[in-house]
Design a protein around this motif. Structure first.
Motif, PDB file in Angstrom:
ATOM      1  N   ARG A  65       0.851  -1.187   0.000  1.00 38.37           N
ATOM      2  CA  ARG A  65       0.000   0.000   0.000  1.00 38.37           C
ATOM      3  C   ARG A  65       0.887   1.238   0.000  1.00 38.37           C
ATOM      4  O   ARG A  65       1.944   1.207   0.616  1.00 38.37           O
ATOM      5  N   PRO A  66       0.476   2.326  -0.581  1.00 40.29           N
ATOM      6  CA  PRO A  66      -0.648   2.455  -1.506  1.00 40.29           C
ATOM      7  C   PRO A  66      -0.194   2.125  -2.922  1.00 40.29           C
ATOM      8  O   PRO A  66       0.995   2.103  -3.217  1.00 40.29           O
ATOM      9  N   THR A  67      -1.172   1.903  -3.791  1.00 39.06           N
ATOM     10  CA  THR A  67      -0.892   1.783  -5.215  1.00 39.06           C
ATOM     11  C   THR A  67      -1.415   3.047  -5.890  1.00 39.06           C
ATOM     12  O   THR A  67      -2.054   3.870  -5.246  1.00 39.06           O
ATOM     13  N   GLU A  68      -1.133   3.198  -7.166  1.00 40.36           N
ATOM     14  CA  GLU A  68      -1.618   4.371  -7.915  1.00 40.36           C
ATOM     15  C   GLU A  68      -2.330   3.907  -9.176  1.00 40.36           C
ATOM     16  O   GLU A  68      -1.789   3.092  -9.927  1.00 40.36           O
ATOM     17  N   HIS A  69      -3.522   4.427  -9.384  1.00 42.77           N
ATOM     18  CA  HIS A  69      -4.271   4.199 -10.624  1.00 42.77           C
ATOM     19  C   HIS A  69      -4.646   5.560 -11.194  1.00 42.77           C
ATOM     20  O   HIS A  69      -5.302   6.344 -10.512  1.00 42.77           O
ATOM     21  N   HIS A  70      -4.203   5.844 -12.414  1.00 36.98           N
ATOM     22  CA  HIS A  70      -4.536   7.092 -13.091  1.00 36.98           C
ATOM     23  C   HIS A  70      -5.397   6.745 -14.300  1.00 36.98           C
ATOM     24  O   HIS A  70      -4.913   6.116 -15.252  1.00 36.98           O
ATOM     25  N   VAL A  71      -6.665   7.142 -14.252  1.00 39.90           N
ATOM     26  CA  VAL A  71      -7.637   6.784 -15.278  1.00 39.90           C
ATOM     27  C   VAL A  71      -7.721   7.901 -16.314  1.00 39.90           C
ATOM     28  O   VAL A  71      -7.731   9.085 -15.973  1.00 39.90           O
ATOM     29  N   SER A  72      -7.796   7.501 -17.600  1.00 42.62           N
ATOM     30  CA  SER A  72      -7.914   8.481 -18.684  1.00 42.62           C
ATOM     31  C   SER A  72      -8.758   7.899 -19.819  1.00 42.62           C
ATOM     32  O   SER A  72      -9.046   6.699 -19.841  1.00 42.62           O
ATOM     33  N   ASN A  73      -9.085   8.760 -20.755  1.00 43.35           N
ATOM     34  CA  ASN A  73      -9.810   8.366 -21.977  1.00 43.35           C
ATOM     35  C   ASN A  73     -11.085   7.581 -21.687  1.00 43.35           C
ATOM     36  O   ASN A  73     -11.359   6.562 -22.322  1.00 43.35           O
ATOM     37  N   ILE A  74     -11.871   8.063 -20.728  1.00 44.95           N
ATOM     38  CA  ILE A  74     -13.109   7.371 -20.342  1.00 44.95           C
ATOM     39  C   ILE A  74     -14.178   7.589 -21.408  1.00 44.95           C
ATOM     40  O   ILE A  74     -14.446   8.727 -21.804  1.00 44.95           O
ATOM     41  N   GLN A  75     -14.757   6.473 -21.853  1.00 47.52           N
ATOM     42  CA  GLN A  75     -15.899   6.511 -22.773  1.00 47.52           C
ATOM     43  C   GLN A  75     -17.029   5.721 -22.120  1.00 47.52           C
ATOM     44  O   GLN A  75     -16.845   4.550 -21.752  1.00 47.52           O
ATOM     45  N   VAL A  76     -18.197   6.360 -21.983  1.00 51.36           N
ATOM     46  CA  VAL A  76     -19.325   5.748 -21.291  1.00 51.36           C
ATOM     47  C   VAL A  76     -20.517   5.673 -22.229  1.00 51.36           C
ATOM     48  O   VAL A  76     -20.819   6.634 -22.939  1.00 51.36           O
ATOM     49  N   THR A  77     -21.188   4.519 -22.245  1.00 48.46           N
ATOM     50  CA  THR A  77     -22.487   4.361 -22.885  1.00 48.46           C
ATOM     51  C   THR A  77     -23.453   3.968 -21.773  1.00 48.46           C
ATOM     52  O   THR A  77     -23.032   3.781 -20.621  1.00 48.46           O
ATOM     53  N   PRO A  78     -24.739   3.806 -22.055  1.00 44.06           N
ATOM     54  CA  PRO A  78     -25.667   3.465 -20.969  1.00 44.06           C
ATOM     55  C   PRO A  78     -25.324   2.185 -20.203  1.00 44.06           C
ATOM     56  O   PRO A  78     -25.664   2.063 -19.035  1.00 44.06           O
ATOM     57  N   ASP A  79     -24.625   1.223 -20.822  1.00 43.75           N
ATOM     58  CA  ASP A  79     -24.317  -0.011 -20.092  1.00 43.75           C
ATOM     59  C   ASP A  79     -22.866  -0.473 -20.229  1.00 43.75           C
ATOM     60  O   ASP A  79     -22.552  -1.620 -19.916  1.00 43.75           O
ATOM     61  N   THR A  80     -21.972   0.428 -20.655  1.00 44.54           N
ATOM     62  CA  THR A  80     -20.552   0.076 -20.747  1.00 44.54           C
ATOM     63  C   THR A  80     -19.685   1.265 -20.355  1.00 44.54           C
ATOM     64  O   THR A  80     -20.116   2.422 -20.413  1.00 44.54           O
ATOM     65  N   ALA A  81     -18.462   0.943 -19.990  1.00 42.76           N
ATOM     66  CA  ALA A  81     -17.430   1.965 -19.795  1.00 42.76           C
ATOM     67  C   ALA A  81     -16.129   1.370 -20.309  1.00 42.76           C
ATOM     68  O   ALA A  81     -15.834   0.198 -20.083  1.00 42.76           O
ATOM     69  N   GLN A  82     -15.386   2.183 -21.027  1.00 37.80           N
ATOM     70  CA  GLN A  82     -14.086   1.778 -21.549  1.00 37.80           C
ATOM     71  C   GLN A  82     -13.124   2.913 -21.225  1.00 37.80           C
ATOM     72  O   GLN A  82     -13.452   4.084 -21.409  1.00 37.80           O
ATOM     73  N   PHE A  83     -11.937   2.549 -20.745  1.00 37.41           N
ATOM     74  CA  PHE A  83     -10.974   3.570 -20.354  1.00 37.41           C
ATOM     75  C   PHE A  83      -9.597   2.948 -20.226  1.00 37.41           C
ATOM     76  O   PHE A  83      -9.437   1.723 -20.294  1.00 37.41           O
ATOM     77  N   GLU A  84      -8.603   3.806 -20.038  1.00 38.20           N
ATOM     78  CA  GLU A  84      -7.231   3.356 -19.841  1.00 38.20           C
ATOM     79  C   GLU A  84      -6.816   3.685 -18.415  1.00 38.20           C
ATOM     80  O   GLU A  84      -7.275   4.671 -17.831  1.00 38.20           O
ATOM     81  N   VAL A  85      -5.945   2.840 -17.876  1.00 42.23           N
ATOM     82  CA  VAL A  85      -5.438   3.029 -16.523  1.00 42.23           C
ATOM     83  C   VAL A  85      -3.917   2.913 -16.558  1.00 42.23           C
ATOM     84  O   VAL A  85      -3.382   1.950 -17.095  1.00 42.23           O
ATOM     85  N   LEU A  86      -3.256   3.901 -15.992  1.00 44.61           N
ATOM     86  CA  LEU A  86      -1.825   3.817 -15.738  1.00 44.61           C
ATOM     87  C   LEU A  86      -1.691   3.401 -14.278  1.00 44.61           C
ATOM     88  O   LEU A  86      -2.146   4.108 -13.369  1.00 44.61           O
ATOM     89  N   PHE A  87      -1.127   2.231 -14.060  1.00 41.95           N
ATOM     90  CA  PHE A  87      -1.033   1.619 -12.738  1.00 41.95           C
ATOM     91  C   PHE A  87       0.425   1.603 -12.293  1.00 41.95           C
ATOM     92  O   PHE A  87       1.303   1.213 -13.062  1.00 41.95           O
ATOM     93  N   ARG A  88       0.662   2.042 -11.055  1.00 44.70           N
ATOM     94  CA  ARG A  88       2.001   1.996 -10.466  1.00 44.70           C
ATOM     95  C   ARG A  88       1.893   1.413  -9.061  1.00 44.70           C
ATOM     96  O   ARG A  88       0.986   1.766  -8.313  1.00 44.70           O
ATOM     97  N   ALA A  89       2.856   0.561  -8.719  1.00 48.96           N
ATOM     98  CA  ALA A  89       2.864  -0.023  -7.379  1.00 48.96           C
ATOM     99  C   ALA A  89       4.249  -0.519  -7.029  1.00 48.96           C
ATOM    100  O   ALA A  89       5.073  -0.769  -7.901  1.00 48.96           O
ATOM    101  N   ARG A  90       4.467  -0.694  -5.740  1.00 48.59           N
ATOM    102  CA  ARG A  90       5.680  -1.334  -5.242  1.00 48.59           C
ATOM    103  C   ARG A  90       5.273  -2.728  -4.778  1.00 48.59           C
ATOM    104  O   ARG A  90       4.310  -2.901  -4.048  1.00 48.59           O
ATOM    105  N   MET A  91       6.036  -3.694  -5.244  1.00 48.22           N
ATOM    106  CA  MET A  91       5.751  -5.071  -4.891  1.00 48.22           C
ATOM    107  C   MET A  91       6.346  -5.380  -3.515  1.00 48.22           C
ATOM    108  O   MET A  91       7.227  -4.659  -3.038  1.00 48.22           O
ATOM    109  N   THR A  92       5.875  -6.437  -2.885  1.00 44.78           N
ATOM    110  CA  THR A  92       6.392  -6.828  -1.572  1.00 44.78           C
ATOM    111  C   THR A  92       7.867  -7.192  -1.642  1.00 44.78           C
ATOM    112  O   THR A  92       8.570  -7.126  -0.635  1.00 44.78           O
ATOM    113  N   THR A  93       8.352  -7.523  -2.840  1.00 46.75           N
ATOM    114  CA  THR A  93       9.766  -7.842  -3.036  1.00 46.75           C
ATOM    115  C   THR A  93      10.633  -6.591  -3.163  1.00 46.75           C
ATOM    116  O   THR A  93      11.854  -6.686  -3.238  1.00 46.75           O
TER     117      THR A  93
END
Length: 130
Positions: A65-93
């Motif tokens: 903890r903590p991790t980072e999620h940066h969401v971009s390019n969100i496209q929403v329709t009435p029953d879907t969502a599509q987007f990109e996520v830039l994810f960063r984290a430090r592993m337990t190792t």
């Protein structure tokens, strides 16, 4: 609040929970019991909430903890969502990981307007380790 605005707020809250690595119980109410969970490193013999639980147990065992999620390019329709996520984290190792992922969600809309995710897919676009 428009449906799209509510979906965008839901997505932001969802990833804030992931950034904190909240307990699995913080996520399951927003996932249909038979959710189609298409994520890397998931036991294909499991389904629905059991598959999500197994995947998340691996996340909690692997990431700090903590991790980072940066969401971009969100496209929403009435029953879907599509987007990109830039994810960063430090592993337990001790290594850090960064991944660029495309997410596709399908959902039902609950009476309060919030989504109930019926299908969750994340596909790796690019990954780097350090």
């Amino acid at each position: 609040m428009s449906n799209e605005t509510q979906i965008r707020a839901f997505i932001a809250d969802w990833f804030a929970r992931f950034d904190r690595l909240d307990p699995i119980e913080a996520f399951l109410p927003d996932l249909h019991p038979d959710v189609d969970w298409d994520m890397p490193d998931t036991d294909p013999a499991l389904s629905g909430h059991n598959r999500v639980r197994a995947w998340y147990a691996g996340v909690l065992d692997t990431l700090q903890r903590p991790t980072e999620h940066h969401v971009s390019n969100i496209q929403v329709t009435p029953d879907t969502a599509q987007f990109e996520v830039l994810f960063r984290a430090r592993m337990t190792t001790g290594e850090t990981i960064e991944a660029h992922v495309r997410e596709n969600w399908r959902f039902d809309t609950r009476p309060d307007g919030r989504p109930l995710i019926t299908s969750y897919s994340a596909k790796l676009l690019q990954e780097t380790d350090s």
